[in-house]
Design a protein around this motif. Structure first.
Motif, PDB file in Angstrom:
ATOM      1  N   ASN A 175      -3.590   8.538  -3.305  1.00 45.67           N
ATOM      2  CA  ASN A 175      -2.153   8.284  -3.344  1.00 45.67           C
ATOM      3  C   ASN A 175      -1.372   9.421  -3.998  1.00 45.67           C
ATOM      4  O   ASN A 175      -0.178   9.591  -3.736  1.00 45.67           O
ATOM      5  CB  ASN A 175      -1.867   6.972  -4.083  1.00 45.67           C
ATOM      6  CG  ASN A 175      -2.209   5.752  -3.242  1.00 45.67           C
ATOM      7  OD1 ASN A 175      -1.812   5.665  -2.086  1.00 45.67           O
ATOM      8  ND2 ASN A 175      -2.972   4.836  -3.814  1.00 45.67           N
ATOM      9  N   TYR A 176      -2.033  10.193  -4.868  1.00 45.32           N
ATOM     10  CA  TYR A 176      -1.360  11.339  -5.471  1.00 45.32           C
ATOM     11  C   TYR A 176      -0.991  12.383  -4.411  1.00 45.32           C
ATOM     12  O   TYR A 176      -0.087  13.192  -4.607  1.00 45.32           O
ATOM     13  CB  TYR A 176      -2.241  11.985  -6.537  1.00 45.32           C
ATOM     14  CG  TYR A 176      -2.310  11.219  -7.837  1.00 45.32           C
ATOM     15  CD1 TYR A 176      -1.216  11.139  -8.681  1.00 45.32           C
ATOM     16  CD2 TYR A 176      -3.483  10.577  -8.221  1.00 45.32           C
ATOM     17  CE1 TYR A 176      -1.275  10.447  -9.881  1.00 45.32           C
ATOM     18  CE2 TYR A 176      -3.558   9.881  -9.419  1.00 45.32           C
ATOM     19  CZ  TYR A 176      -2.449   9.813 -10.247  1.00 45.32           C
ATOM     20  OH  TYR A 176      -2.511   9.120 -11.424  1.00 45.32           O
ATOM     21  N   ALA A 201      -6.601  15.565   5.868  1.00 49.02           N
ATOM     22  CA  ALA A 201      -5.865  14.475   5.233  1.00 49.02           C
ATOM     23  C   ALA A 201      -6.826  13.515   4.557  1.00 49.02           C
ATOM     24  O   ALA A 201      -8.014  13.454   4.904  1.00 49.02           O
ATOM     25  CB  ALA A 201      -5.020  13.729   6.266  1.00 49.02           C
ATOM     26  N   ALA A 244       2.996   6.173  -4.245  1.00 46.34           N
ATOM     27  CA  ALA A 244       3.141   7.629  -4.293  1.00 46.34           C
ATOM     28  C   ALA A 244       3.412   8.064  -5.729  1.00 46.34           C
ATOM     29  O   ALA A 244       3.573   7.245  -6.632  1.00 46.34           O
ATOM     30  CB  ALA A 244       4.271   8.085  -3.370  1.00 46.34           C
ATOM     31  N   THR A 257       0.825  -1.216   0.000  1.00 47.72           N
ATOM     32  CA  THR A 257       0.000   0.000   0.000  1.00 47.72           C
ATOM     33  C   THR A 257       0.858   1.265   0.000  1.00 47.72           C
ATOM     34  O   THR A 257       0.334   2.373   0.108  1.00 47.72           O
ATOM     35  CB  THR A 257      -0.919   0.021   1.237  1.00 47.72           C
ATOM     36  OG1 THR A 257      -0.106  -0.019   2.432  1.00 47.72           O
ATOM     37  CG2 THR A 257      -1.876  -1.149   1.236  1.00 47.72           C
ATOM     38  N   ASP A 258       2.164   1.080  -0.115  1.00 49.49           N
ATOM     39  CA  ASP A 258       3.078   2.226  -0.144  1.00 49.49           C
ATOM     40  C   ASP A 258       3.213   2.715  -1.581  1.00 49.49           C
ATOM     41  O   ASP A 258       4.123   2.336  -2.321  1.00 49.49           O
ATOM     42  CB  ASP A 258       4.438   1.803   0.416  1.00 49.49           C
ATOM     43  CG  ASP A 258       5.374   3.004   0.609  1.00 49.49           C
ATOM     44  OD1 ASP A 258       4.902   4.138   0.406  1.00 49.49           O
ATOM     45  OD2 ASP A 258       6.548   2.786   0.941  1.00 49.49           O
ATOM     46  N   LYS A 276       0.071  11.753  -1.352  1.00 49.60           N
ATOM     47  CA  LYS A 276       1.051  11.276  -0.378  1.00 49.60           C
ATOM     48  C   LYS A 276       2.334  12.109  -0.484  1.00 49.60           C
ATOM     49  O   LYS A 276       2.912  12.281  -1.552  1.00 49.60           O
ATOM     50  CB  LYS A 276       1.375   9.806  -0.618  1.00 49.60           C
ATOM     51  CG  LYS A 276       2.340   9.203   0.424  1.00 49.60           C
ATOM     52  CD  LYS A 276       2.518   7.715   0.231  1.00 49.60           C
ATOM     53  CE  LYS A 276       1.244   6.958   0.592  1.00 49.60           C
ATOM     54  NZ  LYS A 276       1.431   5.484   0.492  1.00 49.60           N
ATOM     55  N   GLY A 277       2.766  12.630   0.651  1.00 51.32           N
ATOM     56  CA  GLY A 277       3.961  13.460   0.693  1.00 51.32           C
ATOM     57  C   GLY A 277       3.683  14.936   0.482  1.00 51.32           C
ATOM     58  O   GLY A 277       4.607  15.756   0.545  1.00 51.32           O
ATOM     59  N   ARG A 335      -1.862   5.939   8.156  1.00 51.85           N
ATOM     60  CA  ARG A 335      -1.247   4.616   8.304  1.00 51.85           C
ATOM     61  C   ARG A 335      -1.880   3.883   9.481  1.00 51.85           C
ATOM     62  O   ARG A 335      -2.157   4.482  10.523  1.00 51.85           O
ATOM     63  CB  ARG A 335       0.262   4.747   8.539  1.00 51.85           C
ATOM     64  CG  ARG A 335       1.070   4.956   7.278  1.00 51.85           C
ATOM     65  CD  ARG A 335       2.547   4.796   7.573  1.00 51.85           C
ATOM     66  NE  ARG A 335       3.370   4.995   6.389  1.00 51.85           N
ATOM     67  CZ  ARG A 335       3.649   4.059   5.501  1.00 51.85           C
ATOM     68  NH1 ARG A 335       3.151   2.839   5.665  1.00 51.85           N
ATOM     69  NH2 ARG A 335       4.419   4.316   4.462  1.00 51.85           N
ATOM     70  N   SER A 372      -6.815   4.816   2.570  1.00 55.50           N
ATOM     71  CA  SER A 372      -7.115   6.020   1.789  1.00 55.50           C
ATOM     72  C   SER A 372      -8.606   6.282   1.725  1.00 55.50           C
ATOM     73  O   SER A 372      -9.427   5.362   1.784  1.00 55.50           O
ATOM     74  CB  SER A 372      -6.573   5.881   0.357  1.00 55.50           C
ATOM     75  OG  SER A 372      -5.193   5.612   0.350  1.00 55.50           O
ATOM     76  N   THR A 380      -1.215   1.609   4.501  1.00 53.31           N
ATOM     77  CA  THR A 380      -1.852   2.901   4.265  1.00 53.31           C
ATOM     78  C   THR A 380      -3.324   2.713   3.901  1.00 53.31           C
ATOM     79  O   THR A 380      -3.659   1.885   3.058  1.00 53.31           O
ATOM     80  CB  THR A 380      -1.157   3.656   3.121  1.00 53.31           C
ATOM     81  OG1 THR A 380       0.223   3.856   3.464  1.00 53.31           O
ATOM     82  CG2 THR A 380      -1.806   5.005   2.872  1.00 53.31           C
ATOM     83  N   GLN A 437      -5.419  10.307   3.839  1.00 57.00           N
ATOM     84  CA  GLN A 437      -4.768   9.029   4.086  1.00 57.00           C
ATOM     85  C   GLN A 437      -4.267   8.964   5.526  1.00 57.00           C
ATOM     86  O   GLN A 437      -4.048   9.994   6.167  1.00 57.00           O
ATOM     87  CB  GLN A 437      -3.567   8.828   3.143  1.00 57.00           C
ATOM     88  CG  GLN A 437      -3.934   8.553   1.703  1.00 57.00           C
ATOM     89  CD  GLN A 437      -2.699   8.207   0.882  1.00 57.00           C
ATOM     90  OE1 GLN A 437      -1.632   8.751   1.087  1.00 57.00           O
ATOM     91  NE2 GLN A 437      -2.857   7.282  -0.056  1.00 57.00           N
TER      92      GLN A 437
END
Length: 518
Positions: free
Chosen positions: A282-283, A120, A50, A47-48, A285-286, A124, A133, A131, A122
């Protein structure tokens, strides 16, 4: 508004109503197939996931598998065929009492995971570290229809910001220079509405074409005169507007804010919105994101006004012969169809808060994370700017005394003009998105009327009285406020009144007109 001026926008007919409503728009469900919870890589199950900023695709950080972007299905792609009101489901009105906090059960270990969708999309799992979502839309403005992925990485953005600020160090405030660092820049997804328009325009007015320029008087008393032909003009055409982008967060719409330089973020548009893809958490993430807090009805007047501006500037492409301008007496816009999508668009953002006594101003330097377009506001050390401007003014006075030139008194403006140019270059308070020319359009079925009325002799103005074909009514209020405060319009008026043949005046005008002077 001018007397006798007619400016109308006819809203789109509701030709494609939602089957569930007698009068509502067509709503396209854009989150079909979206699932909340774990979003797993089909190759390895991780699920990681990005964004790969090199190509904007999603990538599994474990096995490096890349996902092909998924487009939203069901939206009208041929804007010429757009009829009535169409909207993506992510652009529907926000429901005030929607719960922001959602609880999911992790499908790997069974633990309950809480996600606050206000901040947010997402989280963990605190036990197995998978992760989870939020991909299904909820009516609180946090999940849009589409997203435009980052494809400019942090290091590139840092270089662009450093280059922008580096060119503005001389008059920068000493404390800012001491504290400036790009280590704290953030990647932010800002909420926008993307609007497509199918319209029919009909404009009627008069225009002038210059036939002669000459001078009367002698010596220092010479004055310019102009002869011109006057025409009756009509322009009727169909126009499609593709991807008009407007901010949908009320704080970002407030470009007159005295505490934030919001116009800077507006100025880095346009984005290549045709490359938007279906929303996937996921887009994000970060990166961080802001939530939409406005509805279509709150943005409709702004979109209608900007659509009129786009139509007016599209018509200018057919008016090259009218070099003295065109005065439209009637501008009618019949909107046959309008399509709205909620979107997240990517920005790299540097911020610096300047404190003056009890006043605070948040300066931004922003980088378009698709095109690298950069704009910013840099705090100015005003005593230094005033001092150098005074020195330039003294040199201008000396030049006026010792240089034998018909327009030597122009040197009296040198300090004033220098101050305006430098202030504009550092603060960019008048920077904005030039949507009237940047937005993609397509004109068809053009009908033109150009009928000669009369020849006019001995005109004293270099442009037509009442010309309005280059007016931007949807220009941000902050730009108008800055123009009046900084004297930019005054400076241009003074220069225009001096002479139209002076190379120095032309140079000064060009310098002022540059947007930020990269």
């Amino acid at each position: 508004m001018q007397e006798g001026y007619n400016s109308n926008i006819t809203p789109p007919a509701n030709n494609n109503p939602n089957p569930n409503s007698n009068n509502g728009p067509t709503i396209v469900q854009t989150d079909v197939g979206a699932k909340d919870g774990q979003d797993k890589c089909p190759k390895c199950g991780s699920t990681d996931i990005a964004t790969n900023t090199n190509n904007g695709k999603l990538r599994c950080n474990f096995c490096r598998h890349e996902f092909e972007p998924e487009k939203v299905a069901g939206m009208v792609t041929d804007i010429n065929q757009l009829q009535g009101q169409v909207m993506g489901s992510g652009a529907q009105d926000i429901v005030a009492d929607t719960k922001d906090v959602l609880t999911f059960k992790c499908s790997s270990c069974g633990a309950e995971v809480v996600i606050d969708t206000a901040s947010a999309s997402q989280a963990r799992c605190h036990w197995c570290r998978n992760t989870l979502s939020v991909n299904q839309q909820i009516p609180n403005g946090s999940i849009p229809d589409v997203v435009l992925p980052f494809n400019i990485n942090r290091d590139t953005a840092k270089l662009e910001i450093e280059k922008f600020v580096g060119k503005r160090k001389f008059f920068a405030h000493p404390k800012f220079k001491e504290e400036f660092t790009t280590n704290n820049i953030m990647g932010v997804y800002f909420p926008y509405m993307l609007v497509d328009v199918n319209a029919h325009a009909n404009l009627i007015g008069e225009g002038e074409h210059q036939t002669r320029k000459y001078y009367v008087g002698s010596g220092n008393n010479q004055e310019a005169r102009y002869d011109a032909d006057l025409f009756h003009i009509e322009r009727e055409f169909d126009l499609t507007i593709n991807g008009l982008s407007v901010e949908s967060n009320s704080e970002r719409l407030n470009t007159t804010s005295s505490s934030q330089t919001n116009n800077i973020i507006n100025a880095i548009m346009p984005f290549d919105v045709e490359n938007c893809v279906k929303y996937n958490a996921n887009y994000l993430k970060g990166y961080t994101s802001e939530r939409r807090d406005t509805n279509i009805d709150q943005l409709r007047n702004l979109v209608d006004t900007q659509s009129k501006d786009i139509v007016r500037f599209a018509a200018n492409e057919t008016l090259q012969n009218y070099d003295r301008g065109v005065a439209w007496s009637s501008e009618n816009l019949d909107v046959k169809g309008q399509q709205w999508q909620a979107a997240y668009l990517p920005v790299w953002l540097y911020s610096y808060q300047q404190v003056k006594g009890d006043k605070k101003l948040l300066h931004y330097v922003a980088v378009n994370a698709r095109t690298k377009e950069t704009m910013g506001s840099v705090p100015i050390h005003m005593p230094k700017l005033f001092g150098v401007s005074a020195l330039v003014e003294i040199l201008g006075i000396l030049a006026m005394i010792f240089i034998d030139w018909d327009y030597s008194w122009l040197f009296l403006l040198s300090g004033f003009i220098y101050f305006i140019i430098m202030f504009t270059r550092y603060r960019n308070s008048n920077a904005r998105h030039t949507y009237e020319t940047d937005t993609k359009t397509n004109m068809s079925n053009l009908r033109k009327v150009d009928n000669f009325i009369q020849s006019k002799k001995g005109l004293t103005n270099s442009t037509m009285n009442g010309a309005n074909n280059k007016i931007v009514n949807g220009q941000t209020s902050s730009s108008k406020v800055f123009d009046s405060l900084s004297g930019q319009n005054i400076g241009n008026s003074v220069i225009n009144s001096v002479t139209n043949s002076s190379p120095i005046a032309s140079f000064i005008k060009d310098s002022i007109d540059k947007k930020g002077g990269k």
